[in-house]
Design a protein around this motif. Structure first.
Motif, mmCIF file in Angstrom:
data_model
loop_
_atom_site.group_PDB
_atom_site.id
_atom_site.type_symbol
_atom_site.label_atom_id
_atom_site.label_comp_id
_atom_site.label_asym_id
_atom_site.label_seq_id
_atom_site.Cartn_x
_atom_site.Cartn_y
_atom_site.Cartn_z
ATOM 1 N N PRO A 19 0.827 -1.220 0.000
ATOM 2 C CA PRO A 19 0.000 0.000 0.000
ATOM 3 C C PRO A 19 0.859 1.267 0.000
ATOM 4 C CG PRO A 19 0.069 -0.936 2.189
ATOM 5 C CD PRO A 19 0.849 -1.871 1.301
ATOM 6 N N VAL A 20 0.400 2.272 -0.704
ATOM 7 C CA VAL A 20 1.104 3.555 -0.790
ATOM 8 C C VAL A 20 0.077 4.677 -0.630
ATOM 9 C CG1 VAL A 20 2.478 5.071 -2.254
ATOM 10 C CG2 VAL A 20 2.829 2.597 -2.370
ATOM 11 N N THR A 21 0.407 5.657 0.207
ATOM 12 C CA THR A 21 -0.428 6.854 0.353
ATOM 13 C C THR A 21 0.383 8.054 -0.107
ATOM 14 O OG1 THR A 21 -1.615 5.895 2.225
ATOM 15 C CG2 THR A 21 -1.720 8.292 1.967
ATOM 16 N N MET A 22 -0.201 8.827 -1.028
ATOM 17 C CA MET A 22 0.430 10.052 -1.529
ATOM 18 C C MET A 22 -0.393 11.225 -1.026
ATOM 19 S SD MET A 22 1.317 8.923 -5.429
ATOM 20 C CE MET A 22 -0.345 8.455 -5.827
ATOM 21 N N THR A 23 0.282 12.238 -0.494
ATOM 22 C CA THR A 23 -0.425 13.380 0.092
ATOM 23 C C THR A 23 0.181 14.692 -0.377
ATOM 24 O OG1 THR A 23 -0.850 12.056 2.069
ATOM 25 C CG2 THR A 23 -1.169 14.425 2.267
ATOM 26 N N LEU A 24 -0.676 15.635 -0.688
ATOM 27 C CA LEU A 24 -0.274 17.020 -0.970
ATOM 28 C C LEU A 24 -1.106 17.928 -0.077
ATOM 29 C CD1 LEU A 24 -0.195 16.953 -4.869
ATOM 30 C CD2 LEU A 24 1.782 17.258 -3.368
ATOM 31 N N THR A 25 -0.447 18.846 0.614
ATOM 32 C CA THR A 25 -1.133 19.802 1.479
ATOM 33 C C THR A 25 -0.651 21.202 1.148
ATOM 34 O OG1 THR A 25 -1.293 18.161 3.248
ATOM 35 C CG2 THR A 25 -1.590 20.458 3.882
ATOM 36 N N CYS A 26 -1.588 22.134 1.028
ATOM 37 C CA CYS A 26 -1.256 23.519 0.702
ATOM 38 C C CYS A 26 -1.566 24.394 1.912
ATOM 39 C CB CYS A 26 -2.073 23.973 -0.510
ATOM 40 S SG CYS A 26 -1.739 25.655 -1.055
ATOM 41 N N ASP A 27 -0.611 25.255 2.292
ATOM 42 C CA ASP A 27 -0.883 26.151 3.409
ATOM 43 C C ASP A 27 -1.538 27.449 2.917
ATOM 44 O OD1 ASP A 27 1.088 27.930 2.511
ATOM 45 O OD2 ASP A 27 2.549 27.349 4.032
ATOM 46 N N LYS A 28 -1.854 28.322 3.824
ATOM 47 C CA LYS A 28 -2.588 29.548 3.510
ATOM 48 C C LYS A 28 -1.834 30.490 2.569
ATOM 49 C CE LYS A 28 -0.885 32.057 7.510
ATOM 50 N NZ LYS A 28 -1.239 32.795 8.706
ATOM 51 N N ASN A 29 -0.503 30.297 2.447
ATOM 52 C CA ASN A 29 0.312 31.149 1.578
ATOM 53 C C ASN A 29 0.666 30.495 0.245
ATOM 54 O OD1 ASN A 29 0.510 33.306 3.489
ATOM 55 N ND2 ASN A 29 1.875 31.976 4.656
ATOM 56 N N GLY A 30 0.109 29.308 -0.020
ATOM 57 C CA GLY A 30 0.359 28.639 -1.289
ATOM 58 C C GLY A 30 1.561 27.721 -1.300
#
Length: 156
Positions: free
Chosen positions: A142-153
Motif C-alpha cells: 500500500p502507498v499513500t500520496m499526500t499534498l497539502t497547501c498552506d494559507k500562503n500557497g
C-alpha cells in the motif's frame, strides 16, 4: 499637477498588484525524500509545483507528488504520481481538484491492485495498492500520496 501624481500613484499600485509575489516559491522538485524499506528497496518521493508565475491576483497552485519505487538492486520498478490544484488567500487554503493516481510499471512482476484519490479541506490524498508476484502467491504494497497547501500557497 495633482492629477498627474494621482495617476502615477494609481499606476504604481496597479503594478505592485500585478507583479508576481514569488515566481516559484516551491518550483520544480522542491521536496525530495527517500524512504528505505527493510528488504533494501526504497521509494524516492518528490513534490513539484506548477511553473506558472504566482501573482497576488491568481492565488492558485498546482502540484504533483511522485513516488519512484526502486528494488534492492536499485532498479526502478514503478512510478506513481498524483496532481492536485489548490486555492489560497493568505488566511486559508483549499484543495479545488485532485486527479486519479497515474502509475507506470517497469517490471512485470508488479501490477496495480487498486487506486483512488480524494480531497478534504486543503489536502489531496491518493491511495494505491501495488501487488507483487512472489514465489508463493502475491503480496500487496500500500502507498499513500499526500499534498497539502498552506494559507500562503506553499505545498508539502
Amino acid at each position: 499637477m495633482k492629477k498627474h501624481r494621482l495617476a502615477f500613484l494609481v499606476l504604481c499600485i496597479m503594478i505592485i498588484y500585478l507583479v508576481p509575489v514569488h515566481a516559484f516559491a516551491m518550483n520544480g522538485q522542491d521536496v525530495g525524500t527517500t524512504i528505505y524499506n527493510e528488504d533494501g528497496s526504497y521509494v524516492v518521493v518528490t513534490i513539484s509545483t506548477d511553473n506558472l508565475l504566482v501573482t497576488r491576483a491568481s492565488k492558485t497552485r498546482t502540484a504533483t507528488v511522485k513516488h519512484d519505487y526502486h528494488n534492492a538492486a536499485g532498479d526502478l520498478d514503478w512510478t506513481a504520481s498524483m496532481t492536485a490544484s489548490f486555492s489560497y488567500d493568505g488566511l486559508t487554503s483549499r484543495c479545488t481538484s485532485v486527479g486519479t493516481p497515474v502509475i507506470t510499471i517497469y517490471d512485470n512482476i508488479w501490477s496495480v491492485y487498486s487506486k483512488s484519490s480524494s480531497k478534504n479541506s486543503n489536502t489531496a490524498t491518493g491511495n494505491i495498492t501495488m501487488a507483487v508476484k512472489q514465489l508463493i502467491g502475491t503480496s500487496k504494497f500500500p502507498v499513500t500520496m499526500t499534498l497539502t497547501c498552506d494559507k500562503n500557497g506553499n505545498v508539502s
